[in-house]
Design an enzyme around this catalytic site. Structure first.
Site, mmCIF file in Angstrom:
data_model
loop_
_atom_site.group_PDB
_atom_site.id
_atom_site.type_symbol
_atom_site.label_atom_id
_atom_site.label_comp_id
_atom_site.label_asym_id
_atom_site.label_seq_id
_atom_site.Cartn_x
_atom_site.Cartn_y
_atom_site.Cartn_z
ATOM 1 N N CYS A 50 -4.051 -1.110 -2.481
ATOM 2 C CA CYS A 50 -4.542 -2.155 -1.597
ATOM 3 C C CYS A 50 -5.858 -2.757 -2.100
ATOM 4 O O CYS A 50 -5.918 -3.296 -3.196
ATOM 5 C CB CYS A 50 -4.666 -1.576 -0.185
ATOM 6 N N ILE A 51 -6.942 -2.637 -1.341
ATOM 7 C CA ILE A 51 -8.238 -3.224 -1.708
ATOM 8 C C ILE A 51 -9.062 -2.292 -2.591
ATOM 9 O O ILE A 51 -10.052 -2.715 -3.197
ATOM 10 C CB ILE A 51 -9.033 -3.603 -0.431
#
Length: 219
Positions: free
Chosen positions: A138-139
């Site tokens: 993800c991030i």
């Protein structure tokens, strides 16, 4: 029978908007076990930068602890990140969630000029120095970009975040669901998960694929 590989998994709280993304965390832990490995879970013992109401998205005026909140996801079986020792693990994993950009780093507030929590940076650098792989969902690839600079990473196809990664010296690869980008020199694998609109089955696919990619780099 050979000894099982052991993953260290670092969480950033509990809940997508201010901590660890719960689905990404659970599917990552499930994928580790399905791959025949074991895991231990860590989080920094610190106050969250924000507490967000997950119904309306508004900030709440209260204090919560990252380690205490992360413990909710793993039934209390968690350790302070200050006690992490790379020698005891074969790989290091970071599920996503905004907590990675608020608690593990300041990326949500400072963008490419962000800082990384000292315990997070220490864990990443020790793992890299020991020539062991790192997985980032993800991030969380922004953490790798800030620490390593020139790294081949993906956060999916969000142009603003991709630009921020590149401003930190990284090379971004656009990807879709389930795809994994591996920087073989740094032994870092990344996958987008909820950086894209996704169903839970797509998150599980991404988690399984990145765990398998990391497992291959442990041998």
């Amino acid at each position: 029978m050979s000894e099982k590989k052991k993953f260290a998994v670092v969480l950033s709280g509990c809940g997508v908007y201010d901590g660890a993304e719960i689905t990404e965390t659970v599917t990552t832990l499930l994928a580790i076990e399905k791959a025949g490995a074991e895991y231990e879970v860590f989080a920094p013992d610190m106050e969250q930068r924000q507490v967000i109401n997950h119904i309306n998205g508004e900030e709440m005026q209260e204090a919560r602890n990252v380690l205490v909140e992360a413990a909710r996801i793993v039934r209390g079986d968690i350790k302070p990140l200050s006690g992490f020792n790379a020698e005891n693990y074969d790989a290091l994993m970071f599920p996503g969630g905004f907590g990675a950009a608020k608690n593990l780093s300041s990326f949500a507030f400072d963008g490419p000029e962000c800082s990384i929590h000292p315990e997070v940076e220490k864990a990443v650098r020790e793992t890299h120095k020991a020539d062991k792989p790192i997985g980032a969902l993800c991030i969380t690839p922004v953490i790798m970009a800030k620490i390593f600079g020139e790294a081949k990473l993906t956060i999916g196809s969000d142009q603003s975040v991709a630009d921020a990664l590149q401003a930190m010296g990284a090379s971004h690869v656009n990807t879709t669901h389930g795809e994994v980008v591996t920087d073989k020199n740094l032994k870092i694998a990344t996958t987008p998960c909820y950086m894209l609109d996704a169903k839970i089955t797509q998150i599980a696919e991404g988690a399984e694929n990145i765990v398998n990619a990391v497992m291959k780099m442990t041998s």
